[in-house]
Design a protein around this motif. Structure first.
Motif, PDB file in Angstrom:
ATOM      1  N   ASN A 222       0.765  -1.304   0.069  1.00 24.47           N
ATOM      2  CA  ASN A 222      -0.047   0.114  -0.103  1.00 24.47           C
ATOM      3  C   ASN A 222       0.888   1.226  -0.058  1.00 24.47           C
ATOM      4  N   GLU A 224       4.060   1.667  -1.011  1.00 30.62           N
ATOM      5  CA  GLU A 224       4.714   1.656  -2.399  1.00 30.62           C
ATOM      6  C   GLU A 224       3.832   2.397  -3.384  1.00 30.62           C
ATOM      7  N   GLU A 225       2.599   1.827  -3.503  1.00 30.00           N
ATOM      8  CA  GLU A 225       1.763   2.376  -4.472  1.00 30.00           C
ATOM      9  C   GLU A 225       1.274   3.864  -4.143  1.00 30.00           C
ATOM     10  N   THR A 226       0.836   4.026  -2.905  1.00 33.62           N
ATOM     11  CA  THR A 226       0.257   5.440  -2.694  1.00 33.62           C
ATOM     12  C   THR A 226       1.365   6.418  -2.729  1.00 33.62           C
TER      13      THR A 226
ATOM     14  N   PHE B 418      -3.606   2.904 -10.403  1.00 39.45           N
ATOM     15  CA  PHE B 418      -3.527   2.072  -9.224  1.00 39.45           C
ATOM     16  C   PHE B 418      -3.820   0.572  -9.278  1.00 39.45           C
ATOM     17  N   SER B 419      -3.073  -0.121  -8.565  1.00 37.27           N
ATOM     18  CA  SER B 419      -3.235  -1.665  -8.904  1.00 37.27           C
ATOM     19  C   SER B 419      -4.845  -2.079  -8.361  1.00 37.27           C
ATOM     20  N   GLY B 463      -2.266  -3.772 -13.131  1.00 39.92           N
ATOM     21  CA  GLY B 463      -1.030  -3.543 -12.362  1.00 39.92           C
ATOM     22  C   GLY B 463      -0.298  -4.779 -11.612  1.00 39.92           C
ATOM     23  N   GLU B 464       0.433  -4.725 -10.716  1.00 40.35           N
ATOM     24  CA  GLU B 464       1.563  -5.543 -10.330  1.00 40.35           C
ATOM     25  C   GLU B 464       0.491  -6.880 -10.010  1.00 40.35           C
TER      26      GLU B 464
END
Lengths: 594, 572
Positions: A222, A224-226, B418-419, B463-464
């Motif tokens: 979370n 890493e993504e945000t 976003f994934s 995504g990932e």
């Protein structure tokens, strides 16, 4: 709608972590043996030291008990002194032995593991492109890092620890039985009890920690993504939502941790209590034995101190069992990857080619049943510039993948100067082809390192010359440290367009007879693009060039244009010829300039 | 240190309870050797089996009680540590969210991650483990020594004379082993990034036939990692062995000197046995002192890094008297605007520009001429260095950020998705969007057909953890996401660079309808995109050098006209 490239449905099922030993997996362990072979001498020696160290480690209470019964109670001062010296000597030897043992084991173990990791990396580096496209980068990474690490734990610590634990347990049991059988029985009675409790709790702890690790991984994912997308979050005013989402995940790790500690916190008190039971038994039975003259005080004291020493080795064995389970899976994963096919090896070495490229009826599919190229035939004489145009997903990039030997055609053949490329060694093939890709990867390092990537020995003057030709020199010299400016992970700090210019210069530097530009200037402004085109034309001088571009302005000057649609060449000719034809090319052209 | 304790403040009650519980537990640890002493010195000589029964029961009872306290202590400390971690992570996250674009430009994601993960973990371990352990070692130390002195002060002093050596060795252990393992970790990080780079750039590696060189580079890192591991293990086994030896020396002193004192009748046999237990019990935790010191130091360093991050002030935030920006019409004025990411190197120089509501503005210019910087000032991602920027007469610095950004939709150059599902990605700016709105936006962005061809359609995860999209597909999802907002101001920064010409033309046609009533800014490389704009700006070196409609600029015969001609004439 078609997919723009290979491998869109990725990810293979991971082998799940088992909870008990699966015997059928044992054969895979054999594949580790060759890695141990070079270090077998060291390993054998370390086992010898280990025996010494473990036995020395358990002798303390025995010496104490012996000294009390034989010397202190009978007032033998010399004997006591000798016992003290013996104790001191044994302790010193234990130190030396255990040091040597750990040193040798870790040297052998870590060397083995480094060899394995190196082999795995070399394998990945030469892995067939198909496999690389199918696997997620993260999954491949974890083979080389966490899987190898979990094998490493077992190899460099686990095996010797188990040996030493067994030696300790057996040693203590033998000592106890020689001192007094009845008390020995009482002491040994706790061993199964300890083993059961340890196994039970360890299993639950394992599950709990597993959950902790999973929630921690969620927090990391979370974050890493945000954090990477923070600009988007702020642009769309979604801070509050992402905050509450984070809080939720954050709270779930708190829960998982507290749950884990509840199991974990039971463990030590439980072990302690079992120890206390044994101690109580020895106090009771041993005390009475002394009263009846069956045993002496010193032996009694020795028993009391041995009884608490079973726990450590038992716990260690149980931990290592779990480590072994994890390692088995890792071994499987590692060798599963090792078994994946590599790129084709060997082939003939060719020198510098003239650059006559021919596709003869080439068909290709990434996945069976989904042909990407069907019957492509193209003849590109040496020194010509050709363009491939067509919608996204038409198969243009696949053509390049085949030409550079990343993939092999399913049927038909590709020749360069008349030689089938499948007979040419990949290295000498690729040395003849300079590629600038759509998505250019820039390595962490200086701009100079990046430009010199294909030719580390190029001189500064040469580098500057190609950078100028590629239109990169201007922005590079404006960077704080010029050519020595560091560009970060994934080329942070420079724009996409600048990355393209660097990639272009990088390809030009190896002076390839065949140059491939796959959307190489899509993020560069038209003015700069024009300059680059003019420069390239100058640089082309006799090179064969294959250009893929969306902008028709780039394409117009080509000697020949191939229009690709759904994996076929539907039209070919010069710009004028194709316009006159009034087909697919013309309609594309009108869309852009109409 | 003070700050570290500050994190604990809100949870002082359970923390205090944990400390009390730990103290009682430690005190109980002192009982058992005394029981054994009593058995040896009183129960056995009196030949009284009943006393033995009592002693045995006491041993079990003490252990059970102590177990209860240990359990409570573990649980309470973990509870406090988790609460502290939870608070700290949330606080950091909330803080980071308020920071401005300038901060994210200069800070790597990895760095922020390590503040929120490894630094917070270090603090967690300090609170949950190191702190109480330090207290327990001290309590155990004082308690044991006072009991030992009561048994035999001469023997106590004799057996403890190795203590300085032990402390020294333990300190050395912590100082050597801590950094050794840190070096191992750092080397692992280097190894990982080498690996990651190779995997991400594998096509480049192969195109340039550099596998051999990469393998050698990896070999160097790999074997360095091995050597650092061996060095760390060596240090561990040496110092651990040394500490065991020092403890053994102390046991030898107890045996020898204590034994002689028993022979002289100055000490009872039971006391000697108890003494032996105490010495061992005392020495074990002291061996951890080195580790603890190291842990405390690292927690302190982590705390200062965390505080440093918390002290970063957001450059861009609501002014205290900021007002809500009402629904705007989209009248935008740049008044003598200058701007530089680094104020000494301006990227925009004295920009004057007025855009009327509903106008379509196209911006052209070479890479680095300031196009992106110009549009990023509008949602106030950055603040102007001088001059001002007005939207419907409001200075953007005087309105609330949320109310400003809500009215601007943006597609930026590097697309971030976003994934999660495609649906959620498209509805990102308007989570309550209806099905129709989502499909409408996706159709306009020319991505609807593609989405429908996927197995789970709009619920496909990307995504990932899901499927990978190509650059062009990602861009189109981002366009749909922006279009869905129906914002009065729309900014499209090179929004179709990865899309083929035909698709681009279709996107333009469809978006034109959706953008009809919005004021829009379009940065583009392709003249076909630009031609139909109401105003075309040509930028160079931070200035607008030409402005006007296509016809006006063609008549001007300046930069625009020459680019246009070059592009067209090429083919003819």
């Amino acid at each position: 709608m078609m997919f723009g490239g290979p491998g869109h449905f990725r990810g293979r099922a991971l082998i799940p972590e088992p909870t008990k030993l699966d015997r059928s997996n044992l054969p895979v362990l054999k594949r580790l043996l060759p890695y141990a072979k070079p270090y077998q001498g060291k390993l054998l020696l370390s086992v010898a030291f280990l025996l010494g160290a473990s036995l020395g480690g358990v002798s303390g209470p025995f010496i104490l008990g012996f000294a009390i019964d034989r010397f202190i109670r009978s007032g033998n001062a010399r004997g006591l002194a000798l016992a003290g010296i013996a104790y001191l000597l044994v302790s010193a030897l234990t130190w030396v032995f255990s040091y040597l043992q750990t040193y040798l084991t870790s040297q052998a173990g870590h060397s083995m593991i480094a060899d394995l990791r190196q082999d795995l990396f070399e394998h990945i580096e030469r892995l067939a492109m198909k496999v690389l496209d199918e696997e997620e980068t993260g999954a491949l990474m974890s083979r080389v890092t966490s899987d190898i690490d979990s094998i490493s734990q077992v190899v460099s610590m686990g095996i010797t620890s188990v040996l030493s634990d067994i030696v300790v347990i057996v040693g203590i049991v033998v000592l106890l039985f020689t001192m007094n059988v009845k008390l020995a029985m009482i002491s040994v009675a706790v061993v199964p009890l300890l083993a059961i409790v340890t196994a039970l709790l360890q299993g639950r702890m394992q599950t709990a920690f597993h959950k902790v690790r999973r929630t921690v991984a969620e927090v990391n994912a979370n974050l890493e993504e945000t954090l990477s997308g923070m600009k988007v979050i702020q642009s769309f005013n979604r801070e509050e939502d992402s905050m509450s989402r984070f809080q939720e995940i954050n709270a779930s790790t708190v829960q998982a941790n507290l749950q884990a500690v509840r199991t974990f916190a039971v463990f030590f008190p439980a072990v302690d209590l079992i120890g206390a039971l044994a101690t109580a038994g020895i106090v009771l039975v041993g005390g009475n034995s002394i009263i009846h003259g069956e045993i002496e005080v010193g032996a009694f004291a020795a028993f009391l101190s041995y009884v608490t020493r079973f726990f450590m080795p038992i716990r260690e064995i149980s931990q290592i069992y779990n480590m072994l389970l994890a390692a088995m899976v890792s071994v499987q994963r590692v060798f599963q990857l090792m078994d994946e096919p590599r790129e084709r090896p060997g082939g003939i070495e060719i020198g510098r080619v003239k650059g006559h490229v021919r596709f003869e009826n080439v068909s290709f599919a990434y996945e069976e049943g989904h042909p990407v190229l069907s019957g492509i035939s193209m003849d590109i004489p040496a020194g010509q510039m050709v363009a491939l145009v067509g919608p996204t997903g038409a198969g243009k990039t696949s053509i390049i993948n085949l030409l550079t030997g990343m993939y092999q055609p399913d049927s038909g053949k590709i020749t360069i100067d008349g030689t089938d490329i499948s007979r040419i060694s990949l290295e000498s093939l690729r040395r003849n082809i300079g590629v600038v890709l759509q998505d250019n990867f820039v390595f962490a390092g200086t701009i100079m390192d990046n430009l010199r990537y294909g030719r580390p020995d190029a001189s500064l003057a040469e580098v500057q010359k190609v950078a100028e030709a590629a239109g990169a020199d201007q922005f590079i010299s404006r960077m704080p440290d010029g050519y020595m400016t560091l560009i970060g992970e994934r080329g942070a700090g420079i724009s996409v367009g600048q990355k393209q210019l660097i990639a272009l210069a990088r390809a030009l530097l190896i002076d390839p007879p065949i140059l491939v530009l796959d959307e190489a200037t899509s993020n560069v402004d038209p003015y700069t693009e024009l300059l680059i085109q003019q420069a390239i034309e100058k640089l082309l001088g006799g090179r064969t060039a294959i250009v893929i571009a969306h902008r028709l302005s780039t394409v117009q000057r080509a000697n020949n244009i191939f229009v690709i649609q759904e994996g076929r060449v539907v039209e070919s000719g010069t710009h004028e010829q194709l316009l006159a034809l009034g087909g697919a090319y013309r309609s594309l052209y009108e869309k852009q300039f109409g | 240190m003070k700050a570290l304790l500050g994190f604990l403040k809100p949870h002082w009650a359970p923390a205090l309870l944990a400390a009390v519980v730990a103290l009682v537990g430690t005190a109980l640890a002192l009982v058992q050797p005394m029981l054994i002493r009593w058995v040896v010195d009183s129960a056995i000589p009196q030949h009284d089996s009943r006393l033995l029964v009592i002693a045995a029961l006491l041993v079990v009872a003490v252990s059970a009680t102590r177990g209860l306290f240990t359990y409570l202590q573990f649980f309470l400390m973990e509870y406090v540590a988790q609460k502290v971690t939870f608070d700290l992570r949330n606080r950091l996250y909330q803080h980071i969210q308020k920071l401005s674009f300038g901060f994210f430009d200069s800070t790597r994601v990895g760095e922020l991650m390590s503040r929120l993960t490894s630094d917070v973990d270090l603090i967690n371990r300090f609170v949950g483990f190191a702190m109480i352990q330090v207290g327990m070692v001290l309590a155990l130390f004082l308690g044991t020594i006072s009991v030992m002195f009561r048994l035999d002060s001469a023997l106590t002093i004799a057996s403890l004379c190795v203590l300085p050596v032990l402390l020294f060795t333990a300190g050395k252990f912590g100082r050597t082993v801590g950094p050794a393992f840190l070096a191992v970790q750092q080397q692992m990080a280097r190894l990982t990034s080498k690996l990651q780079e190779n995997l991400a750039g594998i096509r480049v590696v192969r195109s340039f036939a550099q596998e051999g060189r990469e393998i050698e580079a990896f070999r160097a890192e790999n074997y360095d990692y091995r050597d650092k591991n061996i060095a760390a293990m060596r240090a561990v086994s040496f110092y651990q062995g040394a500490m065991n030896f020092v403890v053994a020396v102390s046991a030898v002193i107890v045996l020898w000197y204590g034994g002689s004192r028993v022979m002289q009748g100055k000490l009872s046999l039971g006391s000697l046995i108890a003494f032996n237990s105490y010495v061992l019990q005392l020495m074990m935790p002291i061996r951890m002192v080195g580790f603890l010191v190291n842990m405390v130091q690292r927690a302190r360093a982590a705390t200062s890094r965390v505080l440093e991050l918390l002290a970063v002030q957001p450059e861009i935030k609501d002014a205290p008297d900021a007002v809500e920006l009402p629904q705007v019409r989209g009248h935008i004025v740049f008044e003598h605007v200058s701007f530089g990411y680094d104020p000494s190197r301006p990227v925009l120089k004295d920009i004057d520009l007025e855009v009327l509501p509903g106008q379509k503005v196209a911006i052209l210019g070479t890479t680095g001429s300031g196009k992106t910087s110009l549009v990023q000032l509008i949602p106030r991602f950055y603040d102007v260095t001088s001059g001002r920027l007005l939207i419907d007469g409001y200075d953007v610095r005087k309105v609330k950020l949320e109310s400003l950004r809500k009215q601007i939709a943006l597609v930026s150059q590097e697309t971030f998705l976003f994934s999660t599902t495609i649906r959620e990605n498209i509805a990102y700016g308007k989570p309550d969007a209806t099905e129709e709105e989502i499909t409408e936006a996706a159709k306009a962005a020319q991505i609807h057909d593609f989405i429908m061809s996927l197995p789970s359609k709009y619920n496909t995860v990307i995504g990932e953890r899901g499927i990978g999209l190509s650059g062009g597909q990602r861009q189109r999802v981002a366009i749909a996401r922006a279009l869905l907002c129906k914002a009065p101001i729309v900014i499209l920064d090179e929004f179709t660079s990865h899309v083929d010409t035909q698709t681009e033309a279709e996107i333009q046609k469809a978006t034109a309808k959706l953008l009809e009533r919005s004021t829009s800014f379009i940065i583009a490389q392709r003249l076909s995109t630009v031609k139909s704009a109401d105003v075309i700006l040509v930028m160079e070196d931070g200035r607008i050098v030409e402005r006007g409609t296509h016809e006006e600029l063609m008549r001007l015969r300046g930069k625009y006209a020459s680019i246009y001609k070059l592009q067209l004439v090429e083919g003819e």
